[in-house]
Write a protein that holds these residues in place. Structure first.
Motif, PDB file in Angstrom:
ATOM      1  N   MET A 211      23.014  71.115  57.144  1.00  0.00           N
ATOM      2  CA  MET A 211      21.672  71.326  56.713  1.00  0.00           C
ATOM      3  C   MET A 211      20.921  69.946  56.667  1.00  0.00           C
ATOM      4  O   MET A 211      19.883  69.525  57.024  1.00  0.00           O
ATOM      5  N   ARG A 212      21.605  69.188  55.829  1.00  0.00           N
ATOM      6  CA  ARG A 212      21.154  67.870  55.248  1.00  0.00           C
ATOM      7  C   ARG A 212      20.802  66.942  56.621  1.00  0.00           C
ATOM      8  O   ARG A 212      20.015  66.104  56.743  1.00  0.00           O
ATOM      9  N   ALA A 213      21.777  67.105  57.417  1.00  0.00           N
ATOM     10  CA  ALA A 213      21.996  66.333  58.653  1.00  0.00           C
ATOM     11  C   ALA A 213      20.845  66.635  59.784  1.00  0.00           C
ATOM     12  O   ALA A 213      20.106  65.892  60.265  1.00  0.00           O
ATOM     13  N   ALA A 214      20.599  68.071  59.696  1.00  0.00           N
ATOM     14  CA  ALA A 214      19.489  68.572  60.712  1.00  0.00           C
ATOM     15  C   ALA A 214      18.243  68.476  60.006  1.00  0.00           C
ATOM     16  O   ALA A 214      17.036  68.628  60.923  1.00  0.00           O
ATOM     17  N   ALA A 215      17.959  68.092  58.688  1.00  0.00           N
ATOM     18  CA  ALA A 215      16.768  67.884  58.138  1.00  0.00           C
ATOM     19  C   ALA A 215      16.722  66.790  57.132  1.00  0.00           C
ATOM     20  O   ALA A 215      16.826  66.879  55.747  1.00  0.00           O
ATOM     21  N   PRO A 216      16.834  65.575  57.577  1.00  0.00           N
ATOM     22  CA  PRO A 216      17.132  64.249  56.702  1.00  0.00           C
ATOM     23  C   PRO A 216      16.252  64.175  55.653  1.00  0.00           C
ATOM     24  O   PRO A 216      16.476  63.614  54.460  1.00  0.00           O
ATOM     25  N   HIS A 217      15.116  64.534  55.728  1.00  0.00           N
ATOM     26  CA  HIS A 217      13.968  64.396  54.680  1.00  0.00           C
ATOM     27  C   HIS A 217      14.108  65.372  53.559  1.00  0.00           C
ATOM     28  O   HIS A 217      13.403  65.379  52.553  1.00  0.00           O
ATOM     29  N   MET A 218      14.943  66.524  53.661  1.00  0.00           N
ATOM     30  CA  MET A 218      15.065  67.655  52.796  1.00  0.00           C
ATOM     31  C   MET A 218      15.460  67.374  51.650  1.00  0.00           C
ATOM     32  O   MET A 218      16.850  66.541  51.546  1.00  0.00           O
ATOM     33  N   ALA A 219      14.924  67.496  50.423  1.00  0.00           N
ATOM     34  CA  ALA A 219      15.423  67.201  49.101  1.00  0.00           C
ATOM     35  C   ALA A 219      16.594  68.101  48.998  1.00  0.00           C
ATOM     36  O   ALA A 219      16.639  69.204  49.316  1.00  0.00           O
ATOM     37  N   TYR A 220      17.397  67.615  47.808  1.00  0.00           N
ATOM     38  CA  TYR A 220      18.776  68.365  47.708  1.00  0.00           C
ATOM     39  C   TYR A 220      18.821  68.400  46.056  1.00  0.00           C
ATOM     40  O   TYR A 220      18.694  67.488  45.594  1.00  0.00           O
ATOM     41  N   ALA A 221      19.452  69.406  45.589  1.00  0.00           N
ATOM     42  CA  ALA A 221      19.773  69.636  44.305  1.00  0.00           C
ATOM     43  C   ALA A 221      20.843  70.731  44.176  1.00  0.00           C
ATOM     44  O   ALA A 221      20.910  71.777  44.692  1.00  0.00           O
ATOM     45  N   GLU A 222      22.011  70.072  43.416  1.00  0.00           N
ATOM     46  CA  GLU A 222      23.203  71.055  43.336  1.00  0.00           C
ATOM     47  C   GLU A 222      23.215  71.251  41.903  1.00  0.00           C
ATOM     48  O   GLU A 222      23.401  70.430  41.013  1.00  0.00           O
ATOM     49  N   VAL A 223      23.542  72.579  41.487  1.00  0.00           N
ATOM     50  CA  VAL A 223      23.708  73.008  40.106  1.00  0.00           C
ATOM     51  C   VAL A 223      25.321  73.280  39.878  1.00  0.00           C
ATOM     52  O   VAL A 223      25.908  74.255  40.397  1.00  0.00           O
ATOM     53  N   PRO A 224      25.846  72.346  39.073  1.00  0.00           N
ATOM     54  CA  PRO A 224      27.184  72.568  38.858  1.00  0.00           C
ATOM     55  C   PRO A 224      27.747  74.023  38.184  1.00  0.00           C
ATOM     56  O   PRO A 224      26.997  74.287  37.175  1.00  0.00           O
ATOM     57  N   GLY A 225      28.811  74.307  38.414  1.00  0.00           N
ATOM     58  CA  GLY A 225      29.441  75.461  37.463  1.00  0.00           C
ATOM     59  C   GLY A 225      28.557  76.815  37.990  1.00  0.00           C
ATOM     60  O   GLY A 225      29.069  77.729  37.203  1.00  0.00           O
ATOM     61  N   VAL A 226      27.965  76.856  38.916  1.00  0.00           N
ATOM     62  CA  VAL A 226      27.292  78.007  39.142  1.00  0.00           C
ATOM     63  C   VAL A 226      27.423  78.530  40.852  1.00  0.00           C
ATOM     64  O   VAL A 226      27.349  77.646  41.783  1.00  0.00           O
ATOM     65  N   GLY A 227      27.704  79.637  41.201  1.00  0.00           N
ATOM     66  CA  GLY A 227      27.809  80.196  42.395  1.00  0.00           C
ATOM     67  C   GLY A 227      26.468  80.577  42.868  1.00  0.00           C
ATOM     68  O   GLY A 227      25.381  80.105  42.704  1.00  0.00           O
ATOM     69  N   HIS A 228      26.671  81.602  43.757  1.00  0.00           N
ATOM     70  CA  HIS A 228      25.336  82.255  44.521  1.00  0.00           C
ATOM     71  C   HIS A 228      24.746  83.284  43.738  1.00  0.00           C
ATOM     72  O   HIS A 228      25.389  84.275  43.125  1.00  0.00           O
ATOM     73  N   ALA A 229      23.591  83.185  43.345  1.00  0.00           N
ATOM     74  CA  ALA A 229      22.720  82.103  43.426  1.00  0.00           C
ATOM     75  C   ALA A 229      22.025  81.557  42.141  1.00  0.00           C
ATOM     76  O   ALA A 229      21.927  82.323  41.236  1.00  0.00           O
ATOM     77  N   PRO A 230      21.702  80.177  42.119  1.00  0.00           N
ATOM     78  CA  PRO A 230      21.165  79.645  40.739  1.00  0.00           C
ATOM     79  C   PRO A 230      19.973  80.508  40.516  1.00  0.00           C
ATOM     80  O   PRO A 230      18.980  80.973  41.164  1.00  0.00           O
ATOM     81  N   MET A 231      19.807  80.643  39.200  1.00  0.00           N
ATOM     82  CA  MET A 231      18.371  81.160  38.651  1.00  0.00           C
ATOM     83  C   MET A 231      17.280  80.297  38.824  1.00  0.00           C
ATOM     84  O   MET A 231      16.032  80.746  38.470  1.00  0.00           O
ATOM     85  N   LEU A 232      17.350  78.959  39.271  1.00  0.00           N
ATOM     86  CA  LEU A 232      16.410  78.105  39.325  1.00  0.00           C
ATOM     87  C   LEU A 232      15.979  77.365  38.001  1.00  0.00           C
ATOM     88  O   LEU A 232      14.987  76.702  38.204  1.00  0.00           O
ATOM     89  N   THR A 233      16.232  77.901  37.047  1.00  0.00           N
ATOM     90  CA  THR A 233      15.722  77.326  35.632  1.00  0.00           C
ATOM     91  C   THR A 233      16.946  76.396  35.132  1.00  0.00           C
ATOM     92  O   THR A 233      16.425  75.646  34.281  1.00  0.00           O
ATOM     93  N   GLU A 234      17.955  76.078  35.831  1.00  0.00           N
ATOM     94  CA  GLU A 234      18.942  75.196  35.577  1.00  0.00           C
ATOM     95  C   GLU A 234      18.297  73.889  35.617  1.00  0.00           C
ATOM     96  O   GLU A 234      17.458  73.740  36.451  1.00  0.00           O
ATOM     97  N   PRO A 235      18.893  72.793  34.729  1.00  0.00           N
ATOM     98  CA  PRO A 235      18.028  71.688  34.812  1.00  0.00           C
ATOM     99  C   PRO A 235      17.975  70.867  36.139  1.00  0.00           C
ATOM    100  O   PRO A 235      16.875  70.347  36.373  1.00  0.00           O
ATOM    101  N   GLU A 236      19.073  71.073  36.765  1.00  0.00           N
ATOM    102  CA  GLU A 236      19.274  70.335  38.197  1.00  0.00           C
ATOM    103  C   GLU A 236      18.355  70.948  39.190  1.00  0.00           C
ATOM    104  O   GLU A 236      17.478  70.390  39.968  1.00  0.00           O
ATOM    105  N   ALA A 237      18.245  72.214  39.083  1.00  0.00           N
ATOM    106  CA  ALA A 237      17.192  73.124  40.145  1.00  0.00           C
ATOM    107  C   ALA A 237      15.816  72.973  39.798  1.00  0.00           C
ATOM    108  O   ALA A 237      14.938  72.784  40.691  1.00  0.00           O
TER     109      ALA A 237
END
Length: 304
Positions: A266-292
Motif C-alpha cells: 500500500m505504501r509503495a502504491a501511494a508514496p505520499h500516504m502517511a503511516y501510523a502503526e500501533v504496537p501491541g494492538v491487532g484489528h482494529a485500533p480504537m484510534l485514540t492510541e498515542p500513535e494513531a
C-alpha cells in the motif's frame, strides 16, 4: 451527559438511518468528519475519538451503518455490502448539507470510503484508513467470517462481556477487566432482560453467499483444469482515494487483516500516504492510541 445529538436521515429507498452528531467546539472553520465503523460494530466505536476531533473545531458524524446500532435493518440481507453502504453515505451528505468531508473508516468503513471514491470523489477531502486496504489477509478474513452472525444473545452481562473478550482478546492483549466491560457496552444492547449484539445477524448473508460461490467456482475450475478466478482488484479505488488528497493508514502492529507485506504494498502504491502503526494492538485500533491519534491530529491540522 452525552456530547452528541442523534441525526437521522433516510437511505435512497427510504430506510431510516442514524448517526451521532458531535458539535464542534468553538467556531467550525474546517470541514466535518465522517466516521464509519467496521462490519459488526457501530457508532459507539468512536465515542472517545469523536469528542477529540470536535474539540479541534470540526463537526463529527459517527455513522450507524444500516443494520447496526439505531439504523434500520434491511429486509433484504443481500443489500448488506459496501456499494449499498456507500449510497447511504451519499444520502447522508445530501441530508446534512455536506459537500465535502474528511472520512475516517475502520475496516469495512475504509472499504466504504474507497467505494465512495468511485461514485462521489469530490466529497472526500482527506481520509484515514484504519487497518484496512485494497487487499486483506485471508487469515483475518476467515477469523471475522467465523464469528459474524453467530451468537448474538446472552442472558447475563458477564456472559456478554466474556463473549466480547473471547472474540477480541487477540487484538487487545493488554486489556483488563474494566476495559472489557466498556468494550462490551459498545457491542451490546439490553432488550427484554437480555443482552443482544447491536447488529442484524443477517449481515453475514452476503459473506456466506460469496464464500459458497467461490467454493463452487473453485471446484468447477479444478474439475475443468483451469485457473481460479482472482478476487476483485481494489487497487484502482485505493489509488484514486490516494490521489491529490491527504491519506493516512493506521495499522495495528499485530493485525491479522493488514499484515506487514500488505502495508508495504500500500505504501509503495501511494508514496505520499502517511503511516501510523500501533504496537501491541491487532484489528482494529480504537484510534485514540498515542500513535494513531498523533497521525490523525496531524492529518486534521493539514486537511481543509
Amino acid at each position: 451527559m452525552q456530547d452528541f445529538t442523534d441525526f437521522f436521515w433516510t437511505s435512497p429507498e427510504g430506510m431510516p438511518l442514524h448517526a451521532r452528531d458531535y458539535t464542534p467546539k468553538g467556531r467550525a472553520e474546517k470541514l466535518p468528519v465522517i466516521c464509519i465503523h467496521g462490519l459488526t460494530r457501530n457508532a459507539r466505536d468512536f465515542e472517545d475519538l469523536a469528542p477529540r476531533i470536535a474539540a479541534m473545531g470540526r463537526r463529527v458524524l459517527a455513522v450507524d451503518v444500516r443494520g447496526r446500532g439505531l439504523s434500520a435493518r434491511d429486509p433484504n440481507p443481500m443489500n448488506y455490502h459496501p456499494g449499498t453502504y456507500a449510497a447511504d453515505i451519499v444520502a447522508l451528505l445530501q441530508a446534512g448539507g455536506i459537500d465535502k468531508a474528511v472520512f475516517v473508516g475502520t475496516s469495512m468503513g475504509g472499504l466504504i470510503t474507497m467505494v465512495l471514491t468511485s461514485i462521489m470523489p469530490q466529497a472526500i477531502a482527506a481520509a484515514v484508513l484504519n487497518d484496512v486496504g485494497p487487499e486483506l489477509s485471508p487469515v483475518g478474513l476467515a477469523r471475522i467470517a467465523g464469528y459474524t452472525g453467530l451468537a448474538s444473545r446472552f442472558e447475563t452481562w458477564p456472559d456478554a462481556v466474556a463473549y466480547a473478550k473471547a472474540i477480541n482478546e487477540a487484538a487487545f492483549p493488554g486489556y483488563g477487566v474494566e476495559d472489557w466491560d466498556r468494550f462490551a457496552r459498545r457491542l451490546f444492547d439490553e432488550k427484554d432482560g437480555a443482552f443482544v449484539l447491536a447488529y442484524d445477524p443477517d449481515i453475514s448473508a452476503p459473506i456466506k453467499a460469496a464464500a459458497e460461490a467461490a467454493a463452487q467456482m473453485a471446484a468447477k475450475t479444478q474439475a475443468e483444469g483451469g485457473q481460479a478466478l482472482a478476487p476483485p482488484d481494489m487497487y484502482p479505488l485505493f489509488r484514486a482515494l490516494a490521489k491529490d488528497r491527504p491519506l493516512l493508514l493506521v495499522r495495528g502492529g499485530i493485525s491479522d487483516l493488514i499484515d506487514p507485506a500488505i502495508a508495504e504494498r500500500m505504501r509503495a502504491a501511494a508514496p505520499h500516504m502517511a503511516y501510523a502503526e500501533v504496537p501491541g494492538v491487532g484489528h482494529a485500533p480504537m484510534l485514540t492510541e498515542p500513535e494513531a491519534w498523533a497521525g490523525i491530529e496531524n492529518l486534521l491540522e493539514t486537511a481543509p
